[in-house]
Design an enzyme around this catalytic site. Sequence first.
Site, PDB file in Angstrom:
ATOM      1  N   CYS A  43       0.293  21.994  47.499  1.00 49.29           N
ATOM      2  CA  CYS A  43       0.995  21.968  48.792  1.00 49.29           C
ATOM      3  C   CYS A  43       0.054  22.316  49.945  1.00 49.29           C
ATOM      4  O   CYS A  43       0.348  22.026  51.101  1.00 49.29           O
ATOM      5  CB  CYS A  43       2.170  22.939  48.779  1.00 49.29           C
ATOM      6  SG  CYS A  43       3.266  22.692  47.375  1.00 49.29           S
ATOM      7  N   PRO A 277      14.332  17.267  20.108  1.00 52.22           N
ATOM      8  CA  PRO A 277      14.592  18.713  20.252  1.00 52.22           C
ATOM      9  C   PRO A 277      13.334  19.580  20.282  1.00 52.22           C
ATOM     10  O   PRO A 277      13.391  20.733  20.744  1.00 52.22           O
ATOM     11  CB  PRO A 277      15.453  19.069  19.031  1.00 52.22           C
ATOM     12  CG  PRO A 277      15.629  17.830  18.244  1.00 52.22           C
ATOM     13  CD  PRO A 277      14.967  16.680  18.935  1.00 52.22           C
ATOM     14  N   ILE A 279      10.702  18.854  22.007  1.00 51.05           N
ATOM     15  CA  ILE A 279       9.934  18.536  23.223  1.00 51.05           C
ATOM     16  C   ILE A 279      10.794  18.815  24.456  1.00 51.05           C
ATOM     17  O   ILE A 279      11.921  18.324  24.558  1.00 51.05           O
ATOM     18  CB  ILE A 279       9.480  17.058  23.221  1.00 51.05           C
ATOM     19  CG1 ILE A 279       8.684  16.755  21.948  1.00 51.05           C
ATOM     20  CG2 ILE A 279       8.657  16.747  24.469  1.00 51.05           C
ATOM     21  CD1 ILE A 279       8.272  15.310  21.783  1.00 51.05           C
ATOM     22  N   LEU A 282       9.715  19.306  32.384  1.00 51.54           N
ATOM     23  CA  LEU A 282      10.117  19.895  33.665  1.00 51.54           C
ATOM     24  C   LEU A 282       9.325  19.283  34.813  1.00 51.54           C
ATOM     25  O   LEU A 282       8.408  18.495  34.593  1.00 51.54           O
ATOM     26  CB  LEU A 282       9.921  21.413  33.643  1.00 51.54           C
ATOM     27  CG  LEU A 282       8.482  21.960  33.721  1.00 51.54           C
ATOM     28  CD1 LEU A 282       8.532  23.410  34.190  1.00 51.54           C
ATOM     29  CD2 LEU A 282       7.750  21.856  32.401  1.00 51.54           C
ATOM     30  N   LYS A 436      26.481  35.398  67.664  1.00 48.78           N
ATOM     31  CA  LYS A 436      27.017  34.318  66.826  1.00 48.78           C
ATOM     32  C   LYS A 436      25.834  33.406  66.514  1.00 48.78           C
ATOM     33  O   LYS A 436      25.331  32.692  67.406  1.00 48.78           O
ATOM     34  CB  LYS A 436      28.119  33.559  67.565  1.00 48.78           C
ATOM     35  CG  LYS A 436      29.424  34.357  67.631  1.00 48.78           C
ATOM     36  CD  LYS A 436      30.522  33.597  68.333  1.00 48.78           C
ATOM     37  CE  LYS A 436      30.390  33.733  69.822  1.00 48.78           C
ATOM     38  NZ  LYS A 436      31.565  33.299  70.591  1.00 48.78           N
TER      39      LYS A 436
HETATM   40  P1  FAD Z   1       1.996  18.774  39.113  1.00 52.70           P
HETATM   41  O1  FAD Z   1       1.937  20.071  39.810  1.00 52.70           O
HETATM   42  O2  FAD Z   1       1.578  17.561  39.850  1.00 52.70           O
HETATM   43  O3  FAD Z   1       1.147  18.923  37.788  1.00 52.70           O
HETATM   44  C1  FAD Z   1       1.041  17.882  36.896  1.00 52.70           C
HETATM   45  C2  FAD Z   1      -0.339  17.887  36.276  1.00 52.70           C
HETATM   46  O4  FAD Z   1      -0.281  17.163  35.069  1.00 52.70           O
HETATM   47  C3  FAD Z   1      -1.382  17.173  37.142  1.00 52.70           C
HETATM   48  O5  FAD Z   1      -2.423  18.045  37.499  1.00 52.70           O
HETATM   49  C4  FAD Z   1      -1.863  16.028  36.275  1.00 52.70           C
HETATM   50  O6  FAD Z   1      -3.259  15.829  36.361  1.00 52.70           O
HETATM   51  C5  FAD Z   1      -1.496  16.481  34.884  1.00 52.70           C
HETATM   52  N1  FAD Z   1      -1.254  15.383  33.960  1.00 52.70           N
HETATM   53  C6  FAD Z   1      -0.466  14.299  34.149  1.00 52.70           C
HETATM   54  N2  FAD Z   1      -0.460  13.525  33.052  1.00 52.70           N
HETATM   55  C7  FAD Z   1      -1.244  14.137  32.155  1.00 52.70           C
HETATM   56  C8  FAD Z   1      -1.639  13.816  30.836  1.00 52.70           C
HETATM   57  N3  FAD Z   1      -1.195  12.718  30.242  1.00 52.70           N
HETATM   58  N4  FAD Z   1      -2.469  14.675  30.197  1.00 52.70           N
HETATM   59  C9  FAD Z   1      -2.916  15.808  30.804  1.00 52.70           C
HETATM   60  N5  FAD Z   1      -2.580  16.138  32.049  1.00 52.70           N
HETATM   61  C10 FAD Z   1      -1.748  15.326  32.714  1.00 52.70           C
HETATM   62  N6  FAD Z   1       6.335  20.574  47.221  1.00 52.70           N
HETATM   63  C11 FAD Z   1       7.000  21.464  47.957  1.00 52.70           C
HETATM   64  O7  FAD Z   1       8.051  21.943  47.533  1.00 52.70           O
HETATM   65  N7  FAD Z   1       6.532  21.860  49.180  1.00 52.70           N
HETATM   66  C12 FAD Z   1       5.380  21.368  49.698  1.00 52.70           C
HETATM   67  O8  FAD Z   1       4.956  21.767  50.791  1.00 52.70           O
HETATM   68  C13 FAD Z   1       4.670  20.407  48.950  1.00 52.70           C
HETATM   69  N8  FAD Z   1       3.529  19.876  49.432  1.00 52.70           N
HETATM   70  C14 FAD Z   1       2.843  18.988  48.668  1.00 52.70           C
HETATM   71  C15 FAD Z   1       1.663  18.457  49.178  1.00 52.70           C
HETATM   72  C16 FAD Z   1       0.931  17.555  48.418  1.00 52.70           C
HETATM   73  C17 FAD Z   1      -0.325  16.983  48.976  1.00 52.70           C
HETATM   74  C18 FAD Z   1       1.391  17.184  47.126  1.00 52.70           C
HETATM   75  C19 FAD Z   1       0.601  16.221  46.290  1.00 52.70           C
HETATM   76  C20 FAD Z   1       2.556  17.703  46.627  1.00 52.70           C
HETATM   77  C21 FAD Z   1       3.297  18.604  47.388  1.00 52.70           C
HETATM   78  N9  FAD Z   1       4.502  19.138  46.914  1.00 52.70           N
HETATM   79  C22 FAD Z   1       5.187  20.039  47.679  1.00 52.70           C
HETATM   80  C23 FAD Z   1       5.055  18.744  45.614  1.00 52.70           C
HETATM   81  C24 FAD Z   1       4.663  19.734  44.524  1.00 52.70           C
HETATM   82  O9  FAD Z   1       3.292  19.899  44.526  1.00 52.70           O
HETATM   83  C25 FAD Z   1       5.161  19.226  43.195  1.00 52.70           C
HETATM   84  O10 FAD Z   1       6.549  19.091  43.254  1.00 52.70           O
HETATM   85  C26 FAD Z   1       4.818  20.134  42.033  1.00 52.70           C
HETATM   86  O11 FAD Z   1       3.456  20.336  41.957  1.00 52.70           O
HETATM   87  C27 FAD Z   1       5.333  19.527  40.727  1.00 52.70           C
HETATM   88  O12 FAD Z   1       4.890  20.248  39.624  1.00 52.70           O
HETATM   89  P2  FAD Z   1       4.621  19.505  38.249  1.00 52.70           P
HETATM   90  O13 FAD Z   1       4.144  20.528  37.298  1.00 52.70           O
HETATM   91  O14 FAD Z   1       5.776  18.673  37.883  1.00 52.70           O
HETATM   92  O15 FAD Z   1       3.449  18.488  38.570  1.00 52.70           O
END
Ligand code: FAD
Length: 558
Positions: A43, A277, A279, A282, A436
């Site tokens: 972020c 089950p 796996i 999130l 208010k």
């Molecule tokens: P991520 O945090 O994206 O992590 C997933 C990771 O899995 C990645 O690093 C990726 O490389 C890895 N991966 C994927 N596939 C594989 C694989 N097959 N094998 C190994 N590794 C793998 N949200 C907010 O609420 N507020 C904000 O201000 C905000 N700003 C943001 C700004 C930017 C520039 C970005 C890109 C996102 C922002 N977000 C924000 C969104 C927030 O970052 C995501 O919602 C959050 O990180 C999701 O978490 P996640 O674990 O699902 O995925």
Amino acid sequence: MATYLIVGGVAGGAGVAARLRRRDEQAEIIIFERGEHISFANCGLPYYAGGVIEDRSSLFVMTPELFKRVLNVEARVNSEVVSVDRAQKKITVRNVKNDTTYVQAYDHLILSPGATPIRPPIPGIDHPSIMTLRSVGDIDRIKASIDRSETKRAVVIGGGFIGLEMAENLKHRGFDVSLVEALDQVMNVIDYDFAAQVQQHMRSKGVALHLKDPVKGFSEKDGAVLVELESGKVLETDLVILSIGVRPDTAFLKESGIVLSSTGAIVVDDYFTTSDPSIRALGDAICFTCPLTDHSITVPLAGPANKQARLLADALIDGNKRPYKGTIGTSIAKVFDLTVASTGLSEKTLVSSKLPYKSAVTHTSCHADYYPGSLPLSLKILFHPTTGKIWGAQAVGYEGVDKRIDVISAFIGMEGTVYDLAEFEHAYAPPFSSAKDPINMVGFIGMNALEGISNPISWKEVDRFIEQGAVILDPRSETETMAGGMLPGAINIPHTALRKRIAEVPRNRPIVITCAMGVRGYLAERILRGNGFTEVYNLTGGLRSYTTAKSELARLNQ
Ligand code: FAD
């Protein structure tokens, strides 16, 4: 001793690993992260590009070494999980540095692969100056391009949160910035009247907006990128930030048999369990039921991913005891001096979900007007027209936007109504709020609507009333109407004179009252109702809402 393998080492994945370790000291926990970094502040990336965050190392919340030392969790970076063998309970991992693969067995597999920026097949899109933003590597490339740019021109494609943050940060670095958006507004999660305020603010900061004008193609001329829009406009630039949305990064699961939605999101139950089950999943990659519409949604936000991580880890340790309640998409962004936030459903979603609603809008101040530094704050709620259940809220302003939206988010989470907002008790002193609060005020409007005391209508409904022959009554002072103008055909009777001049108001037609913000309109409405008028409507948010939205619409049609 259980073995937990986690795919993805940032928001969701790192969070699960940390909580799992706190709950199970003996478990083997291994994170696989395709990129070079785990647990980085995604972020914060736009602010690093803009130089607001100066120190690159502050983006790294955790390192693999620290994870090992503090939590005894192994984090394997540059390790991409390429397939899942559910029958054998094994994953195949590719070392992205040397392209070798190996197999790792699990008892429990946790998927948090996030979402990847969409890159549609537009001609020329593979040009190296067209960049997307997700990882530290991406921001390093973008920042290097910003640093070496001599012409300082950038085009941002996509008016969502990341696009707007990048536009602001590029401006901060002295760039000429154009923002291109296929829709007729920026920030599709908020409604047009509120997005209009954001758009006007962005223009005042020098960002050129090209709305309702999708990109047709990219080409190159003398080393620069030409961005051709559907309208025929061509923007010449050296840097393009493509930020038109994300999709679940789940291609590696296609052959696994894990059930995915039509958009590729991993389908999970209330305990984050996938169709297998063993796996769970999130974060940005999952879909679940929206608590307000019952539709399946994905919500790519950091807050939900982090909270899901804790719940998921607890479910692995304790069993399925505490179900996930879902998220209502509460979000916020800084857009230059403005803060824009929303929670729950917008009008667009309510319409597409066929849910009945009414809206209430106030344009007030972040704290008591008489206390120095008071700044405008616009707040809108959407609520069920008979039960008063709050569907959603949006706010735009300079201060105090976050607390209003957070409070309303909490009420929505508890299935609160406009009555709750009206009675909401807040901490008040003049530097912080008014006796208010704006939250109370929108609650009052909603409550009055529910109880038939007032009938607020939105800016969108006014023209229909005019077409149907309604009387437009402007209750502002003569000086104000002369300075600011009235709607065509409106009659001006200041609300203070209305009792004496009531005979001038036609009784055989509906009456729409349009004041500046909606307050004097309400006073005039009550006078009319008290004098036997029944079909009276007050423009909620007043002409401020109407003219802001209408002037933006007029620009679109120029
Ligand atoms: P991520 O945090 O994206 O992590 C997933 C990771 O899995 C990645 O690093 C990726 O490389 C890895 N991966 C994927 N596939 C594989 C694989 N097959 N094998 C190994 N590794 C793998 N949200 C907010 O609420 N507020 C904000 O201000 C905000 N700003 C943001 C700004 C930017 C520039 C970005 C890109 C996102 C922002 N977000 C924000 C969104 C927030 O970052 C995501 O919602 C959050 O990180 C999701 O978490 P996640 O674990 O699902 O995925």
